[in-house]
Design a protein around this motif. Structure first.
Motif, PDB file in Angstrom:
ATOM      1  N   GLU A 290       7.020  -5.686 -10.257  1.00  0.00           N
ATOM      2  CA  GLU A 290       6.196  -4.619 -10.819  1.00  0.00           C
ATOM      3  C   GLU A 290       6.392  -3.286 -10.098  1.00  0.00           C
ATOM      4  N   TYR A 291       7.101  -3.309  -8.964  1.00  0.00           N
ATOM      5  CA  TYR A 291       7.397  -2.084  -8.217  1.00  0.00           C
ATOM      6  C   TYR A 291       8.826  -1.570  -8.462  1.00  0.00           C
ATOM      7  N   THR A 292       9.609  -2.277  -9.242  1.00  0.00           N
ATOM      8  CA  THR A 292      11.006  -1.909  -9.475  1.00  0.00           C
ATOM      9  C   THR A 292      11.150  -0.505 -10.040  1.00  0.00           C
ATOM     10  N   ASP A 293      10.203  -0.080 -10.858  1.00  0.00           N
ATOM     11  CA  ASP A 293      10.285   1.238 -11.475  1.00  0.00           C
ATOM     12  C   ASP A 293      10.205   2.384 -10.469  1.00  0.00           C
ATOM     13  N   LEU A 294       9.793   2.109  -9.241  1.00  0.00           N
ATOM     14  CA  LEU A 294       9.702   3.149  -8.216  1.00  0.00           C
ATOM     15  C   LEU A 294      11.055   3.460  -7.573  1.00  0.00           C
ATOM     16  N   ILE A 295      12.036   2.588  -7.747  1.00  0.00           N
ATOM     17  CA  ILE A 295      13.347   2.790  -7.127  1.00  0.00           C
ATOM     18  C   ILE A 295      14.091   3.882  -7.887  1.00  0.00           C
ATOM     19  N   ASP A 296      14.532   4.899  -7.167  1.00  0.00           N
ATOM     20  CA  ASP A 296      15.268   5.998  -7.774  1.00  0.00           C
ATOM     21  C   ASP A 296      16.597   5.466  -8.323  1.00  0.00           C
ATOM     22  N   PRO A 297      16.848   5.631  -9.619  1.00  0.00           N
ATOM     23  CA  PRO A 297      18.064   5.054 -10.202  1.00  0.00           C
ATOM     24  C   PRO A 297      19.362   5.673  -9.676  1.00  0.00           C
ATOM     25  N   GLU A 298      19.327   6.921  -9.275  1.00  0.00           N
ATOM     26  CA  GLU A 298      20.530   7.573  -8.762  1.00  0.00           C
ATOM     27  C   GLU A 298      20.761   7.309  -7.277  1.00  0.00           C
ATOM     28  N   HIS A 299      19.684   6.986  -6.552  1.00  0.00           N
ATOM     29  CA  HIS A 299      19.761   6.750  -5.104  1.00  0.00           C
ATOM     30  C   HIS A 299      18.927   5.520  -4.749  1.00  0.00           C
TER      31      HIS A 299
ATOM     32  N   LYS B 282       6.076   9.757  -7.183  1.00  0.00           N
ATOM     33  CA  LYS B 282       7.383   9.863  -6.528  1.00  0.00           C
ATOM     34  C   LYS B 282       8.196   8.596  -6.759  1.00  0.00           C
ATOM     35  N   THR B 283       9.464   8.650  -6.372  1.00  0.00           N
ATOM     36  CA  THR B 283      10.334   7.484  -6.383  1.00  0.00           C
ATOM     37  C   THR B 283      10.779   7.216  -4.947  1.00  0.00           C
ATOM     38  N   VAL B 284      11.478   6.096  -4.749  1.00  0.00           N
ATOM     39  CA  VAL B 284      11.939   5.743  -3.408  1.00  0.00           C
ATOM     40  C   VAL B 284      13.416   5.388  -3.405  1.00  0.00           C
ATOM     41  N   THR B 285      14.022   5.657  -2.267  1.00  0.00           N
ATOM     42  CA  THR B 285      15.327   5.128  -1.917  1.00  0.00           C
ATOM     43  C   THR B 285      15.043   4.158  -0.779  1.00  0.00           C
ATOM     44  N   ILE B 286      15.565   2.949  -0.887  1.00  0.00           N
ATOM     45  CA  ILE B 286      15.217   1.910   0.079  1.00  0.00           C
ATOM     46  C   ILE B 286      16.365   1.681   1.053  1.00  0.00           C
ATOM     47  N   MET B 287      16.140   2.001   2.308  1.00  0.00           N
ATOM     48  CA  MET B 287      17.103   1.715   3.364  1.00  0.00           C
ATOM     49  C   MET B 287      16.634   0.530   4.203  1.00  0.00           C
ATOM     50  N   CYS B 288      15.453   0.014   3.905  1.00  0.00           N
ATOM     51  CA  CYS B 288      14.854  -1.094   4.651  1.00  0.00           C
ATOM     52  C   CYS B 288      14.982  -2.387   3.849  1.00  0.00           C
ATOM     53  N   PRO B 289      15.693  -3.380   4.384  1.00  0.00           N
ATOM     54  CA  PRO B 289      15.851  -4.640   3.653  1.00  0.00           C
ATOM     55  C   PRO B 289      14.539  -5.393   3.457  1.00  0.00           C
ATOM     56  N   VAL B 290      13.544  -5.123   4.296  1.00  0.00           N
ATOM     57  CA  VAL B 290      12.240  -5.777   4.140  1.00  0.00           C
ATOM     58  C   VAL B 290      11.553  -5.235   2.879  1.00  0.00           C
ATOM     59  N   VAL B 291      11.604  -3.914   2.681  1.00  0.00           N
ATOM     60  CA  VAL B 291      11.038  -3.314   1.472  1.00  0.00           C
ATOM     61  C   VAL B 291      11.796  -3.806   0.247  1.00  0.00           C
ATOM     62  N   ARG B 292      13.130  -3.868   0.333  1.00  0.00           N
ATOM     63  CA  ARG B 292      13.932  -4.353  -0.796  1.00  0.00           C
ATOM     64  C   ARG B 292      13.523  -5.783  -1.165  1.00  0.00           C
ATOM     65  N   THR B 293      13.340  -6.635  -0.166  1.00  0.00           N
ATOM     66  CA  THR B 293      12.933  -8.012  -0.420  1.00  0.00           C
ATOM     67  C   THR B 293      11.563  -8.052  -1.081  1.00  0.00           C
ATOM     68  N   PHE B 294      10.647  -7.220  -0.593  1.00  0.00           N
ATOM     69  CA  PHE B 294       9.314  -7.165  -1.186  1.00  0.00           C
ATOM     70  C   PHE B 294       9.415  -6.839  -2.678  1.00  0.00           C
ATOM     71  N   ILE B 295      10.198  -5.827  -3.016  1.00  0.00           N
ATOM     72  CA  ILE B 295      10.319  -5.418  -4.422  1.00  0.00           C
ATOM     73  C   ILE B 295      11.003  -6.510  -5.250  1.00  0.00           C
ATOM     74  N   GLU B 296      11.989  -7.183  -4.672  1.00  0.00           N
ATOM     75  CA  GLU B 296      12.640  -8.279  -5.398  1.00  0.00           C
ATOM     76  C   GLU B 296      11.643  -9.384  -5.740  1.00  0.00           C
ATOM     77  N   HIS B 297      10.633  -9.578  -4.885  1.00  0.00           N
ATOM     78  CA  HIS B 297       9.624 -10.610  -5.108  1.00  0.00           C
ATOM     79  C   HIS B 297       8.376 -10.077  -5.805  1.00  0.00           C
ATOM     80  N   ASN B 298       8.332  -8.782  -6.034  1.00  0.00           N
ATOM     81  CA  ASN B 298       7.212  -8.132  -6.723  1.00  0.00           C
ATOM     82  C   ASN B 298       7.805  -7.113  -7.707  1.00  0.00           C
TER      83      ASN B 298
ATOM     84  N   ARG C 205       0.821  -1.218   0.000  1.00  0.00           N
ATOM     85  CA  ARG C 205       0.000   0.000   0.000  1.00  0.00           C
ATOM     86  C   ARG C 205       0.853   1.266   0.000  1.00  0.00           C
ATOM     87  N   VAL C 206       1.981   1.241   0.700  1.00  0.00           N
ATOM     88  CA  VAL C 206       2.891   2.397   0.686  1.00  0.00           C
ATOM     89  C   VAL C 206       3.407   2.621  -0.735  1.00  0.00           C
ATOM     90  N   LEU C 207       3.866   1.563  -1.375  1.00  0.00           N
ATOM     91  CA  LEU C 207       4.402   1.709  -2.734  1.00  0.00           C
ATOM     92  C   LEU C 207       3.321   2.127  -3.726  1.00  0.00           C
TER      93      LEU C 207
END
Length: 141
Positions: free
Chosen positions: A124-133, A106-122, A96-98
């Protein structure tokens, strides 16, 4: 007891392992990608910088963030009260946050390994990760 997982150097506060609490939430995201059995509300408290999962009149989970510029949120650390863990709360909160981040353009910078794991398994949210950060390099074991 779950063994801590080692990660690359881009982890907040110089730490490079998951806490036991984070490991439990990472396992939840990996093992149970379905929606929570609880019907909770997600509230974005922009003043405090946290997305809160609310069940009835009680906060049961949260995902704090900081604002970086006009178009980026830095997602810090998913937390779920112990009695609500392993029930899909973290997974649904992150989803829901994503979705909200996407709706706000907006885009996101992920400092939380739980969020990173979620995106790795989903992916379709990869495009939200800020490419520079992008933040942490890896989220799961």
């Amino acid at each position: 007891m779950t063994e801590p997982t080692s990660y690359a150097s881009e982890y907040p506060e110089g730490r490079n392992t998951l806490s036991e609490d984070q490991a439990v939430l990472v396992d939840e995201v990996i093992d149970d990608p379905h929606a929570s059995a609880f019907d909770f509300t997600v509230v974005n408290d922009e003043r405090a910088g946290i997305y809160e999962a609310i069940l009835g009149d009680r906060e049961i989970a949260g995902l704090p963030y900081t604002v970086a510029g006009r178009d980026r949120l830095v997602l810090l650390a998913t937390s779920v009260f112990p009695e609500y863990r392993k029930q899909g709360i973290a997974t649904e909160l992150i989803r829901r946050v994503l979705d909200d981040v996407r709706a706000r353009g907006k885009t996101v910078t992920i400092m939380c390994p739980v969020v990173r794991t979620f995106i790795e398994h989903n992916p379709e949210y990869t495009d939200l990760i800020d490419p520079e950060h992008p933040g942490v390099a890896k989220g799961h074991r």
